[in-house]
Design an enzyme around this catalytic site. Sequence first.
Site, PDB file in Angstrom:
ATOM      1  N   GLU A 206       0.829  -0.878  -0.463  1.00 15.98           N
ATOM      2  CA  GLU A 206       0.090   0.120  -0.155  1.00 15.98           C
ATOM      3  C   GLU A 206       0.543   1.059   0.443  1.00 15.98           C
ATOM      4  O   GLU A 206       0.647   2.263  -0.713  1.00 15.98           O
ATOM      5  CB  GLU A 206      -0.711   0.536   1.022  1.00 15.98           C
ATOM      6  CG  GLU A 206      -2.084   1.468   1.760  1.00 15.98           C
ATOM      7  CD  GLU A 206      -2.957   1.414   2.556  1.00 15.98           C
ATOM      8  OE1 GLU A 206      -3.644   2.086   2.813  1.00 15.98           O
ATOM      9  OE2 GLU A 206      -2.305   0.361   3.436  1.00 15.98           O
TER      10      GLU A 206
ATOM     11  N   GLU B 216       3.354   9.544  11.582  1.00 14.93           N
ATOM     12  CA  GLU B 216       4.676   8.728  13.010  1.00 14.93           C
ATOM     13  C   GLU B 216       4.635   7.460  12.907  1.00 14.93           C
ATOM     14  O   GLU B 216       6.051   7.263  13.426  1.00 14.93           O
ATOM     15  CB  GLU B 216       2.765   9.236  13.908  1.00 14.93           C
ATOM     16  CG  GLU B 216       2.775  11.225  14.376  1.00 14.93           C
ATOM     17  CD  GLU B 216       2.188  11.207  13.497  1.00 14.93           C
ATOM     18  OE1 GLU B 216       2.357  13.244  13.113  1.00 14.93           O
ATOM     19  OE2 GLU B 216       1.239  10.872  12.521  1.00 14.93           O
TER      20      GLU B 216
END
Length: 393
Positions: free
Chosen positions: A230, A363
């Site tokens: 992905e 993050e």
Amino acid sequence: MTDAAELRRRTKELLAAHPPATTERLDFLRARFDAGLAWVHYPEGLGGLAAPRSLQAVVDAELTAAGAPDNDPRRIGIGLGMAAPTILQYGTEEQKHSLLRPLWTGEEVWCQLFSEPGAGSDLAALGTRAVREGEDWVVNGQKVWTSSAHLARWAILIARTDPDLPKHRGITYFLCDMTDPGVEVRPLRQITGEAEFNEVFLSDVRIPDSRRLGERGDGWRVAQTTLNNERVAIGGTPIPREGGMIGKIAATWRERPELRTHDLHQRLLGLWVEAEVARLTGVRLRQQLVAGQPGPEGAGMKLNFARLNQKISGLEVELLGEEGLLYEDWTMRRPEHVDFTGRDAGYRYLRSKGNSIEGGTSEVLLNIVAERVLGLPAEPRTDKDVAWKDLAR
């Protein structure tokens, strides 16, 4: 071994037998798949010829020159970029032969049922349950931020099957038929006004064990294949020089000299260089893919993709001034594909805000790059060996 000359010969045979000008689009795509020219690095019988991945460009160039139709890859990007490589690696022969052809031709759209309201960045904490009943699994739970769920026939789904195990070890991977009873799709309207995302509710959905992908409890490992692919699909898509977001602002700069200032010029030059470095890094990454599956380097590409898109679109709005805040179409739409760079500057600015969330938050990706690419010490994870059912939620 199949080489470029052999691929050209096979492509010419396909075009002679199925002239694009007189062949129905779907018939041509099916014939291309059967000829092994869909994704040439896949095995024979599954749309490929076990050829080097780099030779796909040879086939694509020949077909483009002949005016052949493509499979609308933006519309079926989740199937092509995420579901297919996972099915290829972990699927049974029956799963591969029944699912990959209609996936590639676009007859069946796929979506991804991973994230949940309480398990986004910490995906392994997911709570959707799958309980075995005879030859079926009964699934209950909620998924969220599901692109293309309103179009999809199939979904890749991870669910909790062993709550007594630590969170990473009690997950199983399934293939879910979105037309089955108990699957409800609701639109999520975004800041852009449209609803490309959805929330999906699963109420007593029965999934046959034959649609399990990989072993019971091995879903986290299987999901890593999906997630790595992905990130490459989002951040490593092949683009020409000045393609993507940087091309939009460069065109505006050239066409609107009255908007230019020295400060904006310097900032644009810096972003142009960064975009070109990212593009060339993507070329290098795709060369590495010839040798195997994508690794954690894809996280770095996707991380940079989000950062650059947001900086470039912000500069474009600043360049256009009040005009950059205009947004022509605020109507509620259910688009058929994600469009990172389409429409006007205001749309691009708003849509880019999602780039640092979708495909793994920035993050989380920073942690992946730090630990798996740079080899830095891992963050303390106090819940790593705690049974999922005992975790605070």
